[in-house]
Scaffold this active site. Structure first.
Site, PDB file in Angstrom:
ATOM      1  N   ARG A  54       0.830  -1.215   0.000  1.00 15.22           N
ATOM      2  CA  ARG A  54       0.000   0.000   0.000  1.00 15.22           C
ATOM      3  C   ARG A  54       0.863   1.262   0.000  1.00 15.22           C
ATOM      4  O   ARG A  54       0.421   2.313  -0.426  1.00 15.22           O
ATOM      5  CB  ARG A  54      -0.973   0.000   1.195  1.00 15.22           C
ATOM      6  CG  ARG A  54      -1.765   1.300   1.360  1.00 15.22           C
ATOM      7  CD  ARG A  54      -3.065   1.148   2.143  1.00 15.22           C
ATOM      8  NE  ARG A  54      -2.923   0.285   3.288  1.00 15.22           N
ATOM      9  CZ  ARG A  54      -2.408   0.641   4.469  1.00 15.22           C
ATOM     10  NH1 ARG A  54      -1.986   1.866   4.674  1.00 15.22           N
ATOM     11  NH2 ARG A  54      -2.321  -0.235   5.449  1.00 15.22           N
ATOM     12  N   TYR A  90     -15.918  16.216 -16.799  1.00 11.86           N
ATOM     13  CA  TYR A  90     -16.343  14.819 -16.857  1.00 11.86           C
ATOM     14  C   TYR A  90     -17.432  14.573 -15.800  1.00 11.86           C
ATOM     15  O   TYR A  90     -17.316  15.056 -14.667  1.00 11.86           O
ATOM     16  CB  TYR A  90     -15.105  13.964 -16.576  1.00 11.86           C
ATOM     17  CG  TYR A  90     -15.305  12.496 -16.692  1.00 11.86           C
ATOM     18  CD1 TYR A  90     -15.480  11.892 -17.930  1.00 11.86           C
ATOM     19  CD2 TYR A  90     -15.298  11.688 -15.557  1.00 11.86           C
ATOM     20  CE1 TYR A  90     -15.648  10.525 -18.028  1.00 11.86           C
ATOM     21  CE2 TYR A  90     -15.459  10.325 -15.655  1.00 11.86           C
ATOM     22  CZ  TYR A  90     -15.631   9.745 -16.890  1.00 11.86           C
ATOM     23  OH  TYR A  90     -15.793   8.397 -16.983  1.00 11.86           O
ATOM     24  N   ASP A 131      -6.838  17.950 -15.315  1.00 15.16           N
ATOM     25  CA  ASP A 131      -7.103  16.616 -15.838  1.00 15.16           C
ATOM     26  C   ASP A 131      -6.677  16.635 -17.311  1.00 15.16           C
ATOM     27  O   ASP A 131      -7.329  17.245 -18.154  1.00 15.16           O
ATOM     28  CB  ASP A 131      -8.599  16.303 -15.677  1.00 15.16           C
ATOM     29  CG  ASP A 131      -8.976  14.920 -16.198  1.00 15.16           C
ATOM     30  OD1 ASP A 131      -8.223  14.354 -17.013  1.00 15.16           O
ATOM     31  OD2 ASP A 131     -10.044  14.410 -15.789  1.00 15.16           O
TER      32      ASP A 131
HETATM   33  C1  LIG Z   1     -12.535   8.592 -17.990  1.00 14.09           C
HETATM   34  C2  LIG Z   1     -12.220   9.912 -17.433  1.00 14.09           C
HETATM   35  C3  LIG Z   1     -12.084  10.086 -16.053  1.00 14.09           C
HETATM   36  C4  LIG Z   1     -12.301   8.968 -15.064  1.00 14.09           C
HETATM   37  O1  LIG Z   1     -11.370   7.951 -15.212  1.00 14.09           O
HETATM   38  P1  LIG Z   1     -11.658   6.430 -14.748  1.00 14.09           P
HETATM   39  O2  LIG Z   1     -10.384   5.741 -15.101  1.00 14.09           O
HETATM   40  O3  LIG Z   1     -12.851   5.958 -15.514  1.00 14.09           O
HETATM   41  O4  LIG Z   1     -11.921   6.479 -13.279  1.00 14.09           O
HETATM   42  C5  LIG Z   1     -11.771  11.355 -15.589  1.00 14.09           C
HETATM   43  N1  LIG Z   1     -11.599  12.380 -16.435  1.00 14.09           N
HETATM   44  C6  LIG Z   1     -11.717  12.255 -17.763  1.00 14.09           C
HETATM   45  C7  LIG Z   1     -11.510  13.441 -18.630  1.00 14.09           C
HETATM   46  C8  LIG Z   1     -12.037  11.016 -18.311  1.00 14.09           C
HETATM   47  O5  LIG Z   1     -12.175  10.886 -19.632  1.00 14.09           O
END
Ligand SMILES: *Cc1c(COP(=O)(O)O)cnc(C)c1O
Length: 395
Positions: free
Chosen positions: A55, A109, A182
């Site tokens: 972990r 998202y 992101d």
């Molecule tokens: C898919 C996605 C997520 C979430 O990711 P997961 O791996 O499904 O948890 C977050 N932000 C964006 C822009 C995404 O396309």
């Protein structure tokens, strides 16, 4: 060193010996032993580098984390079990020693909106949304909210808006907020937010980076300033990626720059073809010179790389016509997710934006006739042929 070189070398062959595995093995051990208690004590106390418990750190994840630091230009990374876990960890770390107030991009998202509204806000974090493409509006929101964190995506979903990350990073530094970006849609081939002044960049590894639709994962990459807090939080919460997923992701990343270049080139062709099609009323793609964020796109993106998502609206189509069009697709896969080697199409009204009221959706510019295409690595001619025959079945 260029990104194509880093993608195949970084992280692997860490400690060359007489017999060094050329790729990083899958380390499944939950714990590690040492020759002496004294050494184990130093590792537990983090006075000496090493492994004691999975972990905390795991050699498979450590290799992936080093690779992602190389690609994103970070000092430390944390591989997580999903993109959502990574976003959660980044935001929690950002807020650890800042005001518990977030200003988030209006276009995010869907699950990220859920995380903000259904998890963080009930836990006492103030949440406010603003248009990150409008710097004046964002500046006002950040000041009024006394934001500790600004959260945005490099390329928004599904309308592909691009906020001026460099200017937003300046605003964050001026106000003491941490900027979390992101970068899933853009990938480090297009944009490296840390180099533009962001504090954290996060990815859903599930998408372009792993790229084959067979693994769920996420990662946070950050500078040295926040890394110890990120690790400490991770040790307490345990959101870490498993070693098998780590291996699959690393294997995927070796070809990610090649795949992404091909996907971007295919997407350019698809966007141009759709723009000339009589049944298409609007194509959303960042190469469009009339794109509302054209200035930021030109400043931030490398030439000819605009990402590999194309959204478009079919003239006069509602839910029924879109269902007929998508049912007629033979090559393009009807599924959520994006960034895989195969092309995929999603209907935002039914999936990513399902929970939003039709009126609010309309205000966001997401109508009943809008679909989102993630362009894969297939031959562009075959993707176009599939679109052509399926559009023949549309209204
Ligand atoms: C898919 C996605 C997520 C979430 O990711 P997961 O791996 O499904 O948890 C977050 N932000 C964006 C822009 C995404 O396309």
């Amino acid at each position: 060193m260029q990104i194509h070189t880093k993608a195949v070398h970084a992280g692997d062959r860490k400690k060359p010996g007489a017999q060094t595995p050329v790729t990083t093995p899958i380390f499944t051990a939950a714990s590690y032993t040492c020759e002496t208690m004294a050494q184990l004590d130093r590792i537990f106390g983090r006075e000496e580098e090493g492994y004691c418990y999975a972990r905390y750190e795991n050699p498979s994840n450590a290799a992936l984390e080093e690779l992602m630091c190389a690609l994103e230009g970070g000092q430390g990374a944390l591989a997580c079990a999903s993109g959502m876990a990574a976003i959660h960890m980044a935001v929690m770390t950002a807020l650890a020693d800042r005001r518990k107030s977030i200003v988030a991009a209006g276009a995010l998202y869907g699950a990220t909106v859920s995380l903000l509204m259904n998890v963080l806000e009930p836990a006492g974090v103030a949440v406010r949304f603003a248009d990150v493409c409008d710097l004046d509006q964002l500046r006002t929101a950040v000041a009024e909210a006394e934001a500790g964190c600004i959260l945005m995506e490099t390329i928004s979903n599904p309308l592909l808006r691009v906020g001026p990350i460099d200017r937003i990073a300046e605003l964050a530094r001026e106000t003491g907020a941490a900027l979390v970006v992101d970068n899933t849609f853009a990938t480090p081939l297009l944009v490296r937010p840390l180099a533009l002044g962001a504090h954290f960049t996060v990815h859903s590894l599930t998408k372009y980076l792993a790229g084959h639709g067979d693994v769920l994962g996420g990662i946070v990459v950050t500078g040295s300033e926040h890394f110890d807090n990120l690790r400490a939080l991770s040790r307490a919460i345990g959101p870490v990626l498993g070693p098998f997923e780590s291996y699959l992701t690393m294997r995927g990343i070796k070809t990610f720059p090649l795949r992404m270049e091909r996907q971007c080139a295919n997407a350019r062709r698809v966007a141009a073809w759709l723009s000339a099609h009589p049944k298409i009323v609007h194509v959303y793609f960042p190469s469009d010179p009339r794109h509302p964020d054209a200035a930021a796109i030109q400043r931030l993106f490398p030439p000819d790389l605009y990402g590999a998502i194309v959204s478009f609206e079919i003239a006069g189509a509602g839910r029924e016509e879109i269902f007929r069009f998508m049912d007629a697709l033979q090559l393009i896969v009807r599924a959520t997710s994006l960034g895989d080697v195969h092309s995929m199409m999603l209907y935002p009204v039914m999936s990513s934006h399902r929970e939003i009221s039709p009126k609010h959706r309309e205000r966001m510019g997401i109508g009943e006739g809008l679909v989102r295409l993630s362009v894969g690595i297939e031959a562009a001619e075959d993707i176009l042929a599939d679109l052509e025959q399926a559009l023949g079945c549309a209204p």
